[in-house]
Design a protein around this motif. Structure first.
Motif, PDB file in Angstrom:
ATOM      1  N   LEU A  10    -106.236 -33.296 -95.418  1.00 16.87           N
ATOM      2  CA  LEU A  10    -106.000 -32.546 -94.172  1.00 16.87           C
ATOM      3  C   LEU A  10    -104.519 -32.293 -93.946  1.00 16.87           C
ATOM      4  N   LEU A  11    -103.707 -33.306 -94.162  1.00 16.80           N
ATOM      5  CA  LEU A  11    -102.272 -33.159 -93.953  1.00 16.80           C
ATOM      6  C   LEU A  11    -101.668 -32.199 -94.979  1.00 16.80           C
ATOM      7  N   GLY A  12    -102.193 -32.205 -96.214  1.00 19.81           N
ATOM      8  CA  GLY A  12    -101.721 -31.259 -97.238  1.00 19.81           C
ATOM      9  C   GLY A  12    -101.989 -29.822 -96.826  1.00 19.81           C
ATOM     10  N   ARG A  13    -103.177 -29.578 -96.235  1.00 19.54           N
ATOM     11  CA  ARG A  13    -103.479 -28.216 -95.752  1.00 19.54           C
ATOM     12  C   ARG A  13    -102.549 -27.820 -94.618  1.00 19.54           C
ATOM     13  N   ASP A  14    -102.234 -28.772 -93.728  1.00 18.10           N
ATOM     14  CA  ASP A  14    -101.314 -28.479 -92.625  1.00 18.10           C
ATOM     15  C   ASP A  14     -99.928 -28.118 -93.152  1.00 18.10           C
ATOM     16  N   VAL A  15     -99.475 -28.833 -94.154  1.00 16.44           N
ATOM     17  CA  VAL A  15     -98.153 -28.544 -94.731  1.00 16.44           C
ATOM     18  C   VAL A  15     -98.134 -27.139 -95.313  1.00 16.44           C
ATOM     19  N   GLU A  16     -99.194 -26.765 -96.042  1.00 17.12           N
ATOM     20  CA  GLU A  16     -99.260 -25.412 -96.611  1.00 17.12           C
ATOM     21  C   GLU A  16     -99.252 -24.352 -95.514  1.00 17.12           C
ATOM     22  N   ARG A  17    -100.021 -24.595 -94.443  1.00 21.40           N
ATOM     23  CA  ARG A  17    -100.067 -23.635 -93.329  1.00 21.40           C
ATOM     24  C   ARG A  17     -98.709 -23.506 -92.664  1.00 21.40           C
ATOM     25  N   LEU A  18     -98.032 -24.632 -92.437  1.00 21.37           N
ATOM     26  CA  LEU A  18     -96.707 -24.601 -91.806  1.00 21.37           C
ATOM     27  C   LEU A  18     -95.684 -23.898 -92.690  1.00 21.37           C
ATOM     28  N   GLU A  19     -95.789 -24.055 -94.015  1.00 21.10           N
ATOM     29  CA  GLU A  19     -94.870 -23.354 -94.919  1.00 21.10           C
ATOM     30  C   GLU A  19     -95.063 -21.849 -94.814  1.00 21.10           C
ATOM     31  N   ARG A  20     -96.331 -21.401 -94.749  1.00 19.23           N
ATOM     32  CA  ARG A  20     -96.591 -19.962 -94.591  1.00 19.23           C
ATOM     33  C   ARG A  20     -96.048 -19.460 -93.257  1.00 19.23           C
ATOM     34  N   GLU A  21     -96.269 -20.214 -92.180  1.00 18.14           N
ATOM     35  CA  GLU A  21     -95.764 -19.801 -90.865  1.00 18.14           C
ATOM     36  C   GLU A  21     -94.242 -19.739 -90.857  1.00 18.14           C
ATOM     37  N   ARG A  22     -93.589 -20.692 -91.516  1.00 19.22           N
ATOM     38  CA  ARG A  22     -92.116 -20.695 -91.549  1.00 19.22           C
ATOM     39  C   ARG A  22     -91.604 -19.480 -92.312  1.00 19.22           C
TER      40      ARG A  22
END
Length: 182
Positions: free
Chosen positions: A123-135
């Protein structure tokens, strides 16, 4: 906006007038509950003179006081119609309700902790990927403030992700030890 304030002003004035009217209304000549020595005299067009009032109108009936509680009054009995079910009598102390048995907590073995930590890591890995795209999107738009906020979140989540991966290695070793001990 002005209409709302005018309506509120009109309501306040109406409330004030009604309160003043109630407060300044002339008091009743007979106190409530007191037996008057003479009946009140009705005056006005079409009302008979006090001498012509019949005696039964002048005489007041004495009303018996109503008991304060239901226990003092007799119960009303109503006949049951066909198909009616009589109510069950009330019980002073009903028996305690039976509760479901409490299931014992599952053992938190090393295998269980490993599975939970694996799920959290995913779950945390998916959040990191999502935050990288948003950044990246924020940088493309030129929104530096949002980009900095996302970078801070990313650094925190990456640190936690690193901790979880270390914990996964330790739990993997604990699972191996636990399975070899059995």
């Amino acid at each position: 906006m002005r209409i709302r304030y005018r309506l509120m002003l009109v309501a306040a004035v109406a409330l004030t007038v009604s309160l003043l009217t109630v407060m300044l209304w002339p008091a009743s000549p007979v106190a409530p509950g007191a037996a008057p020595s003479e009946p009140p005299i009705a005056t006005g067009p079409g009302t008979p003179a006090p001498e012509s009032v019949p005696p039964k109108v002048v005489a007041r009936e004495r009303v018996e006081p109503v008991p304060a509680s239901n226990e003092e009054r007799p119960a009303t009995v109503v006949a049951l119609a066909p198909g009616d079910v009589p109510p069950e009598p009330e019980v002073a102390n009903p028996p305690p309700q039976e509760n479901d048995a409490i299931e014992p907590e599952l053992p938190q073995t090393a295998q269980w902790r490993l599975e939970k930590t694996t799920h959290l890591t995913a779950l945390l890995g998916r959040d990191v990927e999502r935050l990288e795209r948003e950044r990246e999107d924020a940088e493309a738009r030129g929104d530096e403030r949002r980009s900095e906020q996302l970078e801070t979140l990313l650094s925190r989540n990456r640190a936690r992700l690193h901790e979880l991966r270390e914990e996964l290695r330790e739990l993997g070793e604990a699972v191996k030890e636990e399975s070899s001990a059995e």
